[in-house]
Design a protein around this motif. Structure first.
Motif, PDB file in Angstrom:
ATOM      1  N   UNK A 105       0.937  -1.517   0.307  1.00 28.97           N
ATOM      2  CA  UNK A 105       0.297  -0.077  -0.171  1.00 28.97           C
ATOM      3  C   UNK A 105       0.762   1.291  -0.103  1.00 28.97           C
ATOM      4  N   UNK A 106       0.227   2.147  -0.363  1.00 26.46           N
ATOM      5  CA  UNK A 106       0.153   3.933  -0.431  1.00 26.46           C
ATOM      6  C   UNK A 106       0.917   4.173   1.304  1.00 26.46           C
ATOM      7  N   UNK A 107      -0.367   4.147   1.652  1.00 16.86           N
ATOM      8  CA  UNK A 107      -0.865   4.240   3.158  1.00 16.86           C
ATOM      9  C   UNK A 107      -1.392   2.957   3.808  1.00 16.86           C
ATOM     10  N   UNK A 108      -0.911   3.046   5.325  1.00 16.99           N
ATOM     11  CA  UNK A 108      -1.406   1.857   6.730  1.00 16.99           C
ATOM     12  C   UNK A 108      -1.903   2.605   7.213  1.00 16.99           C
ATOM     13  N   UNK A 109      -3.622   2.312   7.591  1.00 21.32           N
ATOM     14  CA  UNK A 109      -4.527   3.351   8.614  1.00 21.32           C
ATOM     15  C   UNK A 109      -4.841   1.753   9.528  1.00 21.32           C
ATOM     16  N   UNK A 110      -3.936   2.256  10.543  1.00 23.15           N
ATOM     17  CA  UNK A 110      -5.032   1.046  11.792  1.00 23.15           C
ATOM     18  C   UNK A 110      -6.060   2.134  12.875  1.00 23.15           C
ATOM     19  N   UNK A 111      -6.737   0.787  12.823  1.00 24.41           N
ATOM     20  CA  UNK A 111      -8.255   1.802  13.452  1.00 24.41           C
ATOM     21  C   UNK A 111      -7.969   0.646  14.905  1.00 24.41           C
ATOM     22  N   UNK A 112      -8.403   1.996  15.492  1.00 26.12           N
ATOM     23  CA  UNK A 112      -7.765   0.951  17.463  1.00 26.12           C
ATOM     24  C   UNK A 112      -9.011   1.607  18.111  1.00 26.12           C
ATOM     25  N   UNK A 113      -9.797   0.876  18.212  1.00 25.56           N
ATOM     26  CA  UNK A 113     -11.374   0.509  18.723  1.00 25.56           C
ATOM     27  C   UNK A 113     -10.784   0.480  20.612  1.00 25.56           C
ATOM     28  N   UNK A 114     -11.360   1.774  20.959  1.00 28.18           N
ATOM     29  CA  UNK A 114     -11.441   2.487  22.438  1.00 28.18           C
ATOM     30  C   UNK A 114     -12.120   1.937  23.349  1.00 28.18           C
ATOM     31  N   UNK A 115     -12.191   0.347  23.425  1.00 25.34           N
ATOM     32  CA  UNK A 115     -13.061  -0.963  24.070  1.00 25.34           C
ATOM     33  C   UNK A 115     -11.954  -1.865  24.300  1.00 25.34           C
ATOM     34  N   UNK A 116     -12.247  -3.168  23.627  1.00 23.90           N
ATOM     35  CA  UNK A 116     -11.420  -3.952  24.086  1.00 23.90           C
ATOM     36  C   UNK A 116      -9.815  -4.104  23.153  1.00 23.90           C
ATOM     37  N   UNK A 117     -10.093  -2.723  22.528  1.00 26.52           N
ATOM     38  CA  UNK A 117      -8.650  -3.041  21.995  1.00 26.52           C
ATOM     39  C   UNK A 117      -7.427  -2.285  22.491  1.00 26.52           C
ATOM     40  N   UNK A 118      -7.951  -2.373  23.883  1.00 28.43           N
ATOM     41  CA  UNK A 118      -6.950  -1.358  24.804  1.00 28.43           C
ATOM     42  C   UNK A 118      -6.754  -1.565  25.300  1.00 28.43           C
ATOM     43  N   UNK A 229       7.321  -2.128  10.104  1.00 29.19           N
ATOM     44  CA  UNK A 229       6.991  -3.413   9.157  1.00 29.19           C
ATOM     45  C   UNK A 229       6.102  -2.796   7.957  1.00 29.19           C
ATOM     46  N   UNK A 230       5.879  -1.451   8.420  1.00 32.91           N
ATOM     47  CA  UNK A 230       5.319  -0.163   7.602  1.00 32.91           C
ATOM     48  C   UNK A 230       6.005   0.275   6.241  1.00 32.91           C
ATOM     49  N   UNK A 231       7.482   0.931   6.940  1.00 27.09           N
ATOM     50  CA  UNK A 231       8.809   1.553   6.152  1.00 27.09           C
ATOM     51  C   UNK A 231       8.188   1.155   5.115  1.00 27.09           C
ATOM     52  N   UNK A 232       8.721   2.161   4.530  1.00 25.24           N
ATOM     53  CA  UNK A 232       9.202   3.478   4.185  1.00 25.24           C
ATOM     54  C   UNK A 232       7.856   4.542   4.171  1.00 25.24           C
ATOM     55  N   UNK A 233       6.417   3.633   4.168  1.00 24.51           N
ATOM     56  CA  UNK A 233       5.292   3.828   4.026  1.00 24.51           C
ATOM     57  C   UNK A 233       5.051   4.787   5.244  1.00 24.51           C
ATOM     58  N   UNK A 234       3.951   5.733   5.324  1.00 26.78           N
ATOM     59  CA  UNK A 234       3.454   6.219   6.764  1.00 26.78           C
ATOM     60  C   UNK A 234       2.460   5.253   6.520  1.00 26.78           C
ATOM     61  N   UNK A 235       1.375   5.811   8.154  1.00 25.07           N
ATOM     62  CA  UNK A 235       1.202   5.053   8.928  1.00 25.07           C
ATOM     63  C   UNK A 235       0.162   6.052   8.966  1.00 25.07           C
ATOM     64  N   UNK A 236      -0.988   5.893   9.686  1.00 23.58           N
ATOM     65  CA  UNK A 236      -2.573   7.103  10.243  1.00 23.58           C
ATOM     66  C   UNK A 236      -2.806   5.951  11.691  1.00 23.58           C
ATOM     67  N   UNK A 237      -3.034   6.591  12.635  1.00 19.37           N
ATOM     68  CA  UNK A 237      -3.679   5.645  13.514  1.00 19.37           C
ATOM     69  C   UNK A 237      -4.965   6.097  14.217  1.00 19.37           C
ATOM     70  N   UNK A 238      -6.027   5.658  13.689  1.00 12.06           N
ATOM     71  CA  UNK A 238      -7.080   6.686  13.481  1.00 12.06           C
ATOM     72  C   UNK A 238      -8.277   5.667  15.376  1.00 12.06           C
ATOM     73  N   UNK A 239      -8.385   6.187  16.199  1.00  9.52           N
ATOM     74  CA  UNK A 239      -9.285   5.828  17.376  1.00  9.52           C
ATOM     75  C   UNK A 239      -9.954   6.373  17.235  1.00  9.52           C
ATOM     76  N   UNK A 240     -10.820   5.020  17.294  1.00  8.28           N
ATOM     77  CA  UNK A 240     -12.987   5.067  16.934  1.00  8.28           C
ATOM     78  C   UNK A 240     -13.317   4.579  18.732  1.00  8.28           C
TER      79      UNK A 240
END
Length: 338
Positions: A105-118, A229-240
């Protein structure tokens, strides 16, 4: 996906995955049939759990909704949904290891669910397939020091349900439900629905336990692994946000149901602690709590009997993510990988 059916199978790289051949999916992931990639289109890899996988057909879940929203603005993009139901952040690392090289990919988006992911980010935690069910092994000392001993403990707890709910002979289909038209996953039982949110309350105590403090540090460490693992790609962390963070009336009802003291809980605290910790570690963070809460105040964005976004919730999340990407177009430009 119906828990307790062979819709999940062991996988050497991921630990487990959705079984091939489950209707409505592509190679075990909730994705539309892939066509040729448009020239100049950015490739967005979405990693997460059942929030990313979705409880609706792929085109109605937020990764592909982001793709559609960008297309409306004349920005070609392809969303690759690698959400894995039941996954914890240990699984996110495995997903990145398996699919960043494959999907490129060009961009990796990791979504963290602010529930059981914590809770599932505690360094001791594993996400395992156990008798056809996904089990979070994050309290190994409860029965014994080894994960297998904890699973034996879980078996004793699960045995009555397993007797009442025998395994199906084949992967279950994903039929739409009349109660919530278009859904591909069954609703939770009322008991499981209630217990899911009571479990999430552990992460929102005003005075975090030592377990939760370690889990939050573990979350940062696992995201560091994904970034490497994603480098050199950019990565966005999304908090859900969980509905507990986004819906004041709902969380008040949960506290009343559990006969709990509101002063002992701080629902804004998980995101308030995580965001600066992640930013200090060099991550770019998009917290969706404000966007979701503003709309939740006037119309419901969550499924009636499970913890996930409904179709409107997916649209709100996708709009917020797409708007952020449109404001940072260099992240998804052809030369963005650096």
């Amino acid at each position: 996906l119906p828990i307790g059916s062979p819709s999940f199978v062991p996988d050497a790289a991921l630990g487990y995955r959705v079984a091939p051949g489950v209707p409505g999916l592509q190679s075990g992931f909730n994705a539309s049939v892939a066509g040729p990639r448009p020239a100049g289109a950015a490739s967005l890899l979405f990693i997460g759990d059942s929030y990313t996988f979705g409880t609706y057909p792929a085109a109605q879940v937020f990764p592909e909704q982001v793709q559609a929203a960008l297309a409306v603005q004349g920005v070609p993009a392809v969303a690759i949904n690698r959400g894995l139901p039941g996954a914890g952040t240990d699984s996110y690392v495995k997903l990145a290891r398996a699919f960043v090289p494959l999907d490129d990919p060009d961009l990796v988006v990791v979504t963290i669910y602010l529930g059981n992911d914590l809770q599932q980010s505690h360094p001791r935690q594993e996400t395992r397939l156990f008798l056809g069910r996904i089990v979070s092994v994050n309290e190994g000392l409860r029965f014994g020091p080894a994960p297998e001993e904890y699973l034996a403990y879980k078996f004793v707890r699960l045995a009555p349900d397993l007797v009442r709910e025998p395994l199906d002979p084949a992967p279950a289909a994903l039929p739409p439900l009349a109660a919530e038209a278009g859904r591909t996953g069954p609703p939770m039982t009322a008991r499981r629905f209630r217990n899911s949110y009571l479990y999430e309350l552990r992460a929102t105590r005003a005075a975090p336990s030592a377990f939760m403090a370690a889990a939050e540090r573990g979350l940062v460490d696992r995201l560091r692994e994904i970034r490497a693992l994603a480098a050199p790609r950019r990565m966005l962390v999304v908090l859900a946000p969980s509905r507990l963070q986004a819906d004041r009336n709902f969380r008040d009802a949960v506290l009343r149901e559990g006969r709990l003291k509101p002063a002992e809980y701080c629902f804004a605290c998980p995101a308030a602690r995580l965001t600066p910790a992640l930013e200090a570690a060099g991550f770019t963070v998009l917290d969706l709590t404000g966007a979701v809460a503003r709309v939740q105040a006037v119309r419901n964005l969550y499924n009636r009997l499970d913890t996930h976004w409904n179709r409107e919730g997916n649209r709100v999340a996708a709009t917020a993510i797409a708007d952020w990407l449109l404001a940072h177009r260099d992240w998804i430009a052809a030369d963005a990988r650096r």
